[in-house]
Design a protein around this motif. Structure first.
Motif, short mmCIF file in Angstrom:
data_model
loop_
_atom_site.label_atom_id
_atom_site.label_comp_id
_atom_site.label_asym_id
_atom_site.label_seq_id
_atom_site.Cartn_x
_atom_site.Cartn_y
_atom_site.Cartn_z
N GLY A 126 7.75 2.67 -6.41
CA GLY A 126 7.37 1.31 -5.71
C GLY A 126 6.93 1.81 -4.21
N SER A 127 7.34 2.85 -3.74
CA SER A 127 6.74 3.22 -2.49
C SER A 127 5.33 3.68 -2.67
CB SER A 127 7.53 4.47 -1.89
OG SER A 127 6.87 5.27 -0.91
N ALA A 128 4.93 4.38 -3.78
CA ALA A 128 3.61 4.65 -4.01
C ALA A 128 2.70 3.61 -4.11
CB ALA A 128 3.40 5.86 -5.21
N VAL A 129 2.89 2.97 -4.97
CA VAL A 129 2.06 1.49 -5.39
C VAL A 129 2.14 0.45 -4.05
CG1 VAL A 129 1.89 -0.55 -6.94
CG2 VAL A 129 2.58 1.98 -7.88
N GLY A 130 1.04 0.43 -3.70
CA GLY A 130 0.85 -0.59 -2.37
C GLY A 130 -0.29 -1.09 -2.18
N LEU A 131 -0.59 -1.65 -0.95
CA LEU A 131 -1.80 -2.28 -0.74
C LEU A 131 -2.78 -1.31 -0.95
CD1 LEU A 131 -0.95 -3.73 2.78
CD2 LEU A 131 -1.18 -5.06 0.55
N GLY A 132 -2.76 0.10 -0.80
CA GLY A 132 -3.58 1.21 -1.07
C GLY A 132 -4.34 0.81 -2.32
N ASN A 133 -3.33 0.76 -3.13
CA ASN A 133 -3.83 0.79 -4.84
C ASN A 133 -4.79 -0.67 -5.12
OD1 ASN A 133 -1.00 1.98 -4.52
ND2 ASN A 133 -1.68 2.64 -6.53
N VAL A 134 -4.23 -1.65 -4.81
CA VAL A 134 -4.97 -2.94 -4.89
C VAL A 134 -6.07 -3.38 -4.19
CG1 VAL A 134 -4.35 -5.58 -5.57
CG2 VAL A 134 -2.62 -3.62 -5.82
N TYR A 168 1.36 -1.07 11.72
CA TYR A 168 -0.01 -2.07 11.14
C TYR A 168 0.00 -2.49 9.60
CZ TYR A 168 -2.25 1.96 8.50
OH TYR A 168 -2.57 3.04 7.65
N TYR A 169 0.77 -1.60 8.80
CA TYR A 169 0.88 -2.01 7.30
C TYR A 169 1.38 -3.21 7.33
CZ TYR A 169 1.44 -0.79 2.50
OH TYR A 169 1.27 -0.49 1.12
N GLY A 170 2.47 -3.20 8.30
CA GLY A 170 3.32 -4.88 8.20
C GLY A 170 2.44 -5.99 8.73
N LEU A 219 -3.54 11.03 -1.15
CA LEU A 219 -2.49 11.33 -0.20
C LEU A 219 -1.84 9.76 0.30
CD1 LEU A 219 -3.31 13.93 2.64
CD2 LEU A 219 -1.97 14.32 0.32
N PHE A 220 -2.71 9.24 0.61
CA PHE A 220 -1.94 7.79 1.04
C PHE A 220 -1.59 6.91 -0.04
CE2 PHE A 220 -2.48 3.12 2.26
CZ PHE A 220 -1.76 3.12 3.26
N SER A 221 -2.08 7.19 -1.29
CA SER A 221 -1.77 6.20 -2.11
C SER A 221 -0.24 6.87 -2.90
CB SER A 221 -2.85 6.15 -3.24
OG SER A 221 -2.27 5.23 -4.24
N LEU A 222 -0.03 8.07 -2.84
CA LEU A 222 1.16 8.60 -3.35
C LEU A 222 2.40 8.78 -2.14
CD1 LEU A 222 -0.15 11.26 -5.83
CD2 LEU A 222 1.02 9.66 -6.30
N SER A 223 1.92 8.03 -1.01
CA SER A 223 3.01 8.31 0.15
C SER A 223 3.26 9.54 0.65
CB SER A 223 4.30 7.50 -0.37
OG SER A 223 3.99 6.11 -0.73
N LEU A 224 2.37 10.40 0.44
CA LEU A 224 2.45 11.86 0.68
C LEU A 224 2.34 12.06 2.38
CD1 LEU A 224 1.15 13.49 -2.31
CD2 LEU A 224 3.62 13.36 -1.90
N GLY A 225 2.92 13.37 2.72
CA GLY A 225 2.75 13.97 4.01
C GLY A 225 3.43 13.42 5.16
N MET A 226 4.51 12.13 4.91
CA MET A 226 5.34 11.82 5.95
C MET A 226 6.86 11.57 5.74
SD MET A 226 5.90 8.20 4.89
CE MET A 226 6.68 7.94 6.63
N GLY A 227 7.20 12.19 4.60
CA GLY A 227 8.55 12.56 4.24
C GLY A 227 9.14 11.40 3.64
N ILE A 243 9.57 -0.87 2.54
CA ILE A 243 10.99 -0.48 2.40
C ILE A 243 11.00 1.16 2.47
CG2 ILE A 243 12.80 -0.18 0.79
CD1 ILE A 243 11.96 -2.83 -0.41
N SER A 244 10.40 1.78 1.90
CA SER A 244 10.34 3.27 1.90
C SER A 244 9.90 3.76 3.38
CB SER A 244 9.42 3.93 0.74
OG SER A 244 8.02 3.87 1.12
N LEU A 245 8.84 3.06 3.80
CA LEU A 245 8.45 3.47 5.23
C LEU A 245 9.78 3.09 6.23
CD1 LEU A 245 5.12 1.97 5.22
CD2 LEU A 245 5.62 4.26 5.72
N LEU A 246 10.59 2.22 6.17
CA LEU A 246 11.59 1.95 7.07
C LEU A 246 12.76 2.89 6.73
CD1 LEU A 246 12.84 0.40 9.51
CD2 LEU A 246 13.59 -1.40 7.87
N1 PHE Z 1 1.56 4.42 -0.73
C1 PHE Z 1 1.39 3.16 -0.11
C2 PHE Z 1 0.25 2.40 -0.36
O1 PHE Z 1 -0.51 2.84 -1.53
C3 PHE Z 1 1.41 3.41 1.58
C4 PHE Z 1 2.30 4.30 2.08
C5 PHE Z 1 1.87 5.45 2.80
C6 PHE Z 1 3.77 4.21 1.96
C7 PHE Z 1 2.94 6.37 3.26
C8 PHE Z 1 4.63 5.05 2.26
C9 PHE Z 1 4.23 6.00 3.12
O2 PHE Z 1 0.04 1.45 -0.17
#
Ligand code: PHE
Length: 437
Positions: A21-29, A104-106, A225-233, A322-325
């Motif tokens: 759920g964290s990984a799948v986001g606006l980045g994917n679609v 900004y994602y919000g 990286l962005f899509s898998l929510s990597l690099g920020m814990g 949710i995962s970001l918060l």
């Molecule tokens: N992976 C999310 C997306 O593809 C964005 C995201 C990045 C979420 C980093 C959490 C941490 O939209």
């Protein structure tokens, strides 16, 4: 070291769904289909899958491993493993990145909520392309409306996070993720029957090798990286609620596969529709907000297709916010002794305020996006790879890895990737960002 009061996933399935759920986001679609189109369709898809396997999966495993080993938030995790060392800055960087991205994602997720509303009132029916472009322009110039939707989005996010790990985050993902898959498959079947389906598929499946070059490789890496929510814990935090008998290898592969599948399927929804209506495939962020509604306006059953599409995007965005918060909340709960209620409301409120400048003007939003995706995430990912590969001792890595994956081959393969391949690839991204490469 166990902290039972922190909360835990009910099991591996709940964990995998939440991480997916964290990984799948606006980045994917929106982002993924659009850059795929720009860089040669099928050729780019293969390249992207290569990046996910060689860099994404090893990093996912590294983040899960650090989280599971310490059962702590990113700052606490580095502190527990190397007390008093500067590695703790990696954790801090992650918390800052979480604030920046969510702010900004919000706002963009808030636009999605507005489009759910527009779909629900049937605003696209019979509208001309100009009228649809005007709807997006009206939203982008209406600051109050954007702040309003940002507030609703943050309230929804806080509403889930405040309920805790298993009854809030896990339950939310267990409801939203399967619905997201069903909506996506339904939309795909629908898109396959539109007149532009063949052109759309050809666009995606016909490899244009000549478009691949070093820049495409870096784009693919950054997107992975962005899509898998990597690099920020975020994945350290989710891994910290994981029990020791869960396989890191299997979970990482599932999460990466689910995320990649959603991105690819999203391409199969978007491009047939784009080509059916002679729209421009590479317009970027505007693609879903400006061009897709033009398709919805003309499609039979467009009302339901539009509603399904934007509800799907809402779920994708929410499971990521949710995962970001949660990253920042975990820090304040673990390290500052805050209650979950206090952490969710205070931090959610602070991020809402930080999001206001992004709602006021597109330039600030672009600045925050580029700060996070071009600098904070690659930098965090590099530090996490170096820490796991070189900061931790061979024994520390091996002991934690072997708890649920006692396989020498897997361990050796992963070690080579995380020690050499991942850091080199990330350094290349950096040199490219700094225009040296
Ligand atoms: N992976 C999310 C997306 O593809 C964005 C995201 C990045 C979420 C980093 C959490 C941490 O939209």
């Amino acid at each position: 070291m166990q902290f039972p009061s922190r909360g835990n996933w009910s099991g591996a399935v709940g964990f995998v769904l939440a991480a997916m759920g964290s990984a799948v986001g606006l980045g994917n679609v929106w982002r993924y289909p659009y850059i795929t189109g720009q860089y040669g369709g099928a050729a780019f898809i293969l390249l992207y899958i290569g990046c996910v396997l060689a860099i994404g999966v090893p990093l996912l495993m590294a983040e899960f491993l650090i989280g599971r080993k310490t059962q702590r938030n990113p700052v606490g995790a580095f502190r527990a493993l190397r007390p008093g060392s500067p590695w703790v800055l990696t954790g801090w960087l992650g918390i800052v990145a979480g604030f920046v991205i969510l702010s900004y994602y919000g706002v963009v997720a808030g636009w999605v909520l507005h489009y759910v509303y527009l779909s629900a009132i049937n605003a696209f029916a019979g509208a001309s392309p100009d009228q649809i472009a005007a709807m997006f322009a009206a939203l982008s110039s209406n600051h109050i409306l954007q702040i309003f939707w940002l507030m609703i989005l943050m309230l929804l996010t806080i509403g889930v996070v405040v309920r805790g790990v298993s009854s809030g985050i896990e339950t939310g993902n267990k409801i939203m993720m399967p619905l997201l898959f069903v909506l996506l498959l339904g939309l795909m079947v629908y898109a396959a029957q539109t007149p532009g389906a063949a052109t759309g598929l050809d666009f995606l499946l016909h490899p244009k090798w000549e478009k691949l070059g070093p820049i495409a490789v870096l784009e693919a890496l950054g997107q992975a990286l962005f899509s898998l929510s990597l690099g920020m814990g975020a994945m350290i935090t989710y891994g910290s609620y994981l029990s020791r008998d869960t396989s890191l290898v299997k979970c990482s592969l599932f999460v990466a596969a689910g995320d990649t599948l959603v991105a690819i399927l999203a391409g199969f929804v978007v491009f047939p529709l784009v080509f059916s209506f002679g729209l421009e495939p590479s317009v970027g962020p505007g693609l879903i907000f400006q061009t897709m509604p033009i398709a919805f306006a003309q499609l039979p059953g467009g009302y339901w297709v539009a509603l399904a599409f934007f509800v799907l995007l809402t779920f994708a965005a929410l499971t990521s916010t949710i995962s970001l918060l949660e990253v920042a909340c975990a820090y304040f709960i673990d390290e500052q002794g805050w209650s979950r209620r206090r952490a969710s409301w205070t931090l959610g409120g602070a991020i809402f305020l930080l999001g206001i400048p992004s709602a006021l003007g597109g330039e600030f939003l672009d600045f925050m996006d580029s700060l996070a995706t071009n600098y904070l995430l690659p930098c965090g990912a590099l530090l996490i790879a170096l820490f796991t590969g070189w900061g931790l001792s061979h024994n520390e890595r091996r002991t934690e890895f072997y708890l649920a994956d006692a396989s020498t081959v897997r361990f050796r393969g992963w070690s080579i990737l995380i020690r050499f391949v991942t850091p080199v690839a990330l350094v290349l991204i950096f040199l490219h960002q700094l225009r040296i490469l």
